[in-house]
Write a protein that holds these residues in place. Structure first.
Motif, PDB file in Angstrom:
ATOM      1  N   ASN A   1       0.831  -1.192   0.000  1.00 37.78           N
ATOM      2  CA  ASN A   1       0.000   0.000   0.000  1.00 37.78           C
ATOM      3  C   ASN A   1       0.871   1.249   0.000  1.00 37.78           C
ATOM      4  OD1 ASN A   1       0.614   0.677   2.807  1.00 37.78           O
ATOM      5  ND2 ASN A   1      -0.741  -0.992   3.396  1.00 37.78           N
ATOM      6  N   ALA A   2       0.357   2.329  -0.528  1.00 38.40           N
ATOM      7  CA  ALA A   2       1.131   3.554  -0.720  1.00 38.40           C
ATOM      8  C   ALA A   2       1.577   4.184   0.596  1.00 38.40           C
ATOM      9  CB  ALA A   2       0.310   4.561  -1.521  1.00 38.40           C
ATOM     10  N   LEU A   3       0.800   4.014   1.661  1.00 36.48           N
ATOM     11  CA  LEU A   3       1.151   4.617   2.949  1.00 36.48           C
ATOM     12  C   LEU A   3       1.949   3.679   3.841  1.00 36.48           C
ATOM     13  CD1 LEU A   3      -2.183   6.468   3.797  1.00 36.48           C
ATOM     14  CD2 LEU A   3      -0.070   7.426   2.870  1.00 36.48           C
ATOM     15  N   ASP A   4       2.211   2.479   3.372  1.00 36.56           N
ATOM     16  CA  ASP A   4       2.971   1.491   4.136  1.00 36.56           C
ATOM     17  C   ASP A   4       2.329   1.222   5.499  1.00 36.56           C
ATOM     18  OD1 ASP A   4       4.995  -0.364   4.312  1.00 36.56           O
ATOM     19  OD2 ASP A   4       6.398   1.031   5.248  1.00 36.56           O
ATOM     20  N   ILE A   5       1.010   1.105   5.503  1.00 38.34           N
ATOM     21  CA  ILE A   5       0.271   0.812   6.734  1.00 38.34           C
ATOM     22  C   ILE A   5       0.469  -0.664   7.062  1.00 38.34           C
ATOM     23  CG2 ILE A   5      -2.027   0.712   7.792  1.00 38.34           C
ATOM     24  CD1 ILE A   5      -2.807   3.051   5.933  1.00 38.34           C
ATOM     25  N   PRO A   6       0.808  -0.972   8.314  1.00 36.80           N
ATOM     26  CA  PRO A   6       1.018  -2.383   8.683  1.00 36.80           C
ATOM     27  C   PRO A   6      -0.235  -3.227   8.464  1.00 36.80           C
ATOM     28  CG  PRO A   6       1.767  -0.903  10.428  1.00 36.80           C
ATOM     29  CD  PRO A   6       1.034  -0.064   9.426  1.00 36.80           C
ATOM     30  N   GLU A   7      -0.022  -4.510   8.393  1.00 34.53           N
ATOM     31  CA  GLU A   7      -1.131  -5.451   8.246  1.00 34.53           C
ATOM     32  C   GLU A   7      -2.021  -5.405   9.488  1.00 34.53           C
ATOM     33  OE1 GLU A   7      -1.922  -7.456   5.566  1.00 34.53           O
ATOM     34  OE2 GLU A   7      -0.402  -6.223   4.591  1.00 34.53           O
ATOM     35  N   PRO A   8      -3.291  -5.809   9.360  1.00 33.53           N
ATOM     36  CA  PRO A   8      -4.166  -5.851  10.539  1.00 33.53           C
ATOM     37  C   PRO A   8      -3.535  -6.663  11.667  1.00 33.53           C
ATOM     38  CG  PRO A   8      -5.443  -6.206   8.556  1.00 33.53           C
ATOM     39  CD  PRO A   8      -3.990  -6.218   8.143  1.00 33.53           C
ATOM     40  N   LYS A   9      -3.905  -6.319  12.879  1.00 35.60           N
ATOM     41  CA  LYS A   9      -3.324  -6.954  14.053  1.00 35.60           C
ATOM     42  C   LYS A   9      -4.436  -7.388  15.004  1.00 35.60           C
ATOM     43  CE  LYS A   9       0.484  -6.225  17.198  1.00 35.60           C
ATOM     44  NZ  LYS A   9       1.537  -5.319  17.620  1.00 35.60           N
ATOM     45  N   THR A  10      -4.173  -8.445  15.741  1.00 31.71           N
ATOM     46  CA  THR A  10      -5.131  -8.931  16.726  1.00 31.71           C
ATOM     47  C   THR A  10      -5.123  -8.000  17.932  1.00 31.71           C
ATOM     48  OG1 THR A  10      -4.740 -11.194  15.999  1.00 31.71           O
ATOM     49  CG2 THR A  10      -5.794 -10.914  18.142  1.00 31.71           C
ATOM     50  N   LEU A  11      -6.306  -7.592  18.363  1.00 25.68           N
ATOM     51  CA  LEU A  11      -6.408  -6.702  19.516  1.00 25.68           C
ATOM     52  C   LEU A  11      -6.146  -7.472  20.806  1.00 25.68           C
ATOM     53  CD1 LEU A  11      -9.543  -4.614  18.496  1.00 25.68           C
ATOM     54  CD2 LEU A  11      -7.148  -3.943  18.383  1.00 25.68           C
ATOM     55  N   PRO A  12      -5.621  -6.794  21.819  1.00 29.46           N
ATOM     56  CA  PRO A  12      -5.306  -7.468  23.090  1.00 29.46           C
ATOM     57  C   PRO A  12      -6.531  -8.108  23.735  1.00 29.46           C
ATOM     58  CG  PRO A  12      -4.355  -5.257  23.034  1.00 29.46           C
ATOM     59  CD  PRO A  12      -5.249  -5.384  21.832  1.00 29.46           C
ATOM     60  N   GLY A  13      -6.351  -9.309  24.210  1.00 33.25           N
ATOM     61  CA  GLY A  13      -7.390  -9.989  24.966  1.00 33.25           C
ATOM     62  C   GLY A  13      -8.499 -10.618  24.153  1.00 33.25           C
ATOM     63  N   CYS A  14      -8.355 -10.648  22.832  1.00 30.72           N
ATOM     64  CA  CYS A  14      -9.393 -11.267  22.007  1.00 30.72           C
ATOM     65  C   CYS A  14      -8.754 -11.767  20.715  1.00 30.72           C
ATOM     66  CB  CYS A  14     -10.526 -10.279  21.720  1.00 30.72           C
ATOM     67  SG  CYS A  14     -10.062  -8.904  20.674  1.00 30.72           S
ATOM     68  N   ASN A  15      -9.542 -12.376  19.875  1.00 33.08           N
ATOM     69  CA  ASN A  15      -9.004 -12.872  18.604  1.00 33.08           C
ATOM     70  C   ASN A  15      -9.469 -12.025  17.425  1.00 33.08           C
ATOM     71  OD1 ASN A  15     -11.644 -13.615  18.532  1.00 33.08           O
ATOM     72  ND2 ASN A  15     -11.298 -15.807  18.257  1.00 33.08           N
ATOM     73  N   LEU A  16      -9.833 -10.788  17.683  1.00 34.18           N
ATOM     74  CA  LEU A  16     -10.322  -9.874  16.654  1.00 34.18           C
ATOM     75  C   LEU A  16      -9.152  -9.170  15.974  1.00 34.18           C
ATOM     76  CD1 LEU A  16     -12.839  -8.518  15.391  1.00 34.18           C
ATOM     77  CD2 LEU A  16     -12.727  -6.850  17.245  1.00 34.18           C
ATOM     78  N   ARG A  17      -9.036  -9.359  14.652  1.00 36.34           N
ATOM     79  CA  ARG A  17      -7.987  -8.689  13.869  1.00 36.34           C
ATOM     80  C   ARG A  17      -8.600  -7.465  13.196  1.00 36.34           C
ATOM     81  NH1 ARG A  17      -3.249 -10.898  12.243  1.00 36.34           N
ATOM     82  NH2 ARG A  17      -3.421 -10.045  10.152  1.00 36.34           N
ATOM     83  N   LEU A  18      -8.006  -6.308  13.479  1.00 35.64           N
ATOM     84  CA  LEU A  18      -8.491  -5.070  12.876  1.00 35.64           C
ATOM     85  C   LEU A  18      -7.328  -4.317  12.251  1.00 35.64           C
ATOM     86  CD1 LEU A  18     -11.071  -3.785  15.519  1.00 35.64           C
ATOM     87  CD2 LEU A  18     -11.530  -4.697  13.249  1.00 35.64           C
ATOM     88  N   PRO A  19      -7.627  -3.495  11.236  1.00 32.08           N
ATOM     89  CA  PRO A  19      -6.557  -2.736  10.585  1.00 32.08           C
ATOM     90  C   PRO A  19      -6.044  -1.613  11.480  1.00 32.08           C
ATOM     91  CG  PRO A  19      -8.680  -2.092   9.690  1.00 32.08           C
ATOM     92  CD  PRO A  19      -8.934  -3.242  10.627  1.00 32.08           C
ATOM     93  N   HIS A  20      -4.808  -1.198  11.232  1.00 35.30           N
ATOM     94  CA  HIS A  20      -4.291   0.016  11.855  1.00 35.30           C
ATOM     95  C   HIS A  20      -5.045   1.178  11.215  1.00 35.30           C
ATOM     96  CE1 HIS A  20      -1.070  -2.806  12.785  1.00 35.30           C
ATOM     97  NE2 HIS A  20      -0.743  -1.978  13.758  1.00 35.30           N
ATOM     98  N   VAL A  21      -5.370   2.181  12.017  1.00 39.47           N
ATOM     99  CA  VAL A  21      -6.193   3.275  11.501  1.00 39.47           C
ATOM    100  C   VAL A  21      -5.648   4.635  11.906  1.00 39.47           C
ATOM    101  CG1 VAL A  21      -8.318   1.901  11.452  1.00 39.47           C
ATOM    102  CG2 VAL A  21      -7.755   3.220  13.501  1.00 39.47           C
ATOM    103  N   PHE A  22      -5.997   5.629  11.106  1.00 36.13           N
ATOM    104  CA  PHE A  22      -5.829   7.028  11.465  1.00 36.13           C
ATOM    105  C   PHE A  22      -7.137   7.446  12.117  1.00 36.13           C
ATOM    106  CE2 PHE A  22      -3.098   6.487   7.738  1.00 36.13           C
ATOM    107  CZ  PHE A  22      -1.913   7.038   8.190  1.00 36.13           C
ATOM    108  N   VAL A  23      -7.089   8.449  12.974  1.00 34.19           N
ATOM    109  CA  VAL A  23      -8.318   8.947  13.581  1.00 34.19           C
ATOM    110  C   VAL A  23      -8.584  10.352  13.068  1.00 34.19           C
ATOM    111  CG1 VAL A  23      -8.230   7.489  15.630  1.00 34.19           C
ATOM    112  CG2 VAL A  23      -7.088   9.695  15.669  1.00 34.19           C
ATOM    113  N   GLY A  24      -9.829  10.616  12.753  1.00 32.27           N
ATOM    114  CA  GLY A  24     -10.218  11.924  12.247  1.00 32.27           C
ATOM    115  C   GLY A  24     -11.511  12.365  12.887  1.00 32.27           C
ATOM    116  N   ASP A  25     -11.901  13.585  12.583  1.00 34.94           N
ATOM    117  CA  ASP A  25     -13.182  14.075  13.080  1.00 34.94           C
ATOM    118  C   ASP A  25     -14.224  13.940  11.981  1.00 34.94           C
ATOM    119  OD1 ASP A  25     -12.702  16.213  11.356  1.00 34.94           O
ATOM    120  OD2 ASP A  25     -12.157  17.596  12.962  1.00 34.94           O
ATOM    121  N   GLU A  26     -15.369  14.577  12.190  1.00 40.18           N
ATOM    122  CA  GLU A  26     -16.475  14.411  11.247  1.00 40.18           C
ATOM    123  C   GLU A  26     -16.198  15.008   9.872  1.00 40.18           C
ATOM    124  OE1 GLU A  26     -16.711  17.986  13.648  1.00 40.18           O
ATOM    125  OE2 GLU A  26     -16.769  15.907  14.266  1.00 40.18           O
ATOM    126  N   ALA A  27     -15.134  15.780   9.731  1.00 44.92           N
ATOM    127  CA  ALA A  27     -14.797  16.351   8.425  1.00 44.92           C
ATOM    128  C   ALA A  27     -14.197  15.310   7.482  1.00 44.92           C
ATOM    129  CB  ALA A  27     -13.815  17.510   8.601  1.00 44.92           C
TER     130      ALA A  27
END
Length: 170
Positions: A1-27
């Motif tokens: 990917n162009a931004l070199d975002i890491p692969e999804p990772k398993t969240l602590p304490g569960c087996n849920l894999r989610l992507p790394h994300v940026f956080v933004g507001d409603e804009a």
């Protein structure tokens, strides 16, 4: 990917894999790697959504506060920057380095450290994005919401803060 975002990772304490994300507001638009709050109408009588928005807001404030520190310390940010966009990354990195240097009065730089700091490589502009939210992106946001409301992903004070109204839910 162009931004070199890491692969999804398993969240602590569960087996849920989610992507790394940026956080933004409603804009910002909702995308798989860019989370935004739920709209206000979805918060009505939905404490889980309010908690997600509260947690997203807390995460977003970290970068906003960091930039606020730079604005206060360096007057260049207190006005419209009339600078070539290709040089903007270097200005921001330079002020971050200067800020850190000024904070650390016991700092001793080696030539190797100096070369690393003054010649940053691999910094790219984030391309403009737009368009409607995808079903997948809404699913990612829902998964984060569910995780933040689970025993493994919650923090002890979140429910109290949301119920007291001490939150920024947008």
């Amino acid at each position: 990917n162009a931004l070199d975002i890491p692969e999804p990772k398993t969240l602590p304490g569960c087996n849920l894999r989610l992507p790394h994300v940026f956080v933004g507001d409603e804009a910002f638009p909702l995308h798989n790697n860019l989370m935004r709050p739920y709209p206000g109408r979805q918060c009505l009588n939905n404490e889980e959504v309010k908690i997600y928005n509260y947690r997203l807001s807390r995460a977003r404030r970290v970068s906003e506060n960091a930039f606020g520190i730079l604005v206060k310390r360096f007057r260049i940010y207190q006005r419209h920057l009339q600078i070539d966009p290709d040089k903007l990354d270097k200005v921001i990195l330079a002020t971050c380095c200067l800020h850190n240097f000024l904070r650390n009065d016991t700092c001793h730089w080696t030539e190797e450290q100096h070369e690393t700091i003054v010649r940053p490589e691999g910094i790219e502009n984030i391309p403009g994005i737009g368009g409607a939210s995808t079903t997948n992106a809404m699913g990612v946001r829902d998964s984060f919401k569910n995780y933040f409301n689970s025993p493994n992903g919650s923090v002890s004070w979140q429910t109290e803060m949301v119920r007291r109204g001490k939150r920024n839910v947008t």
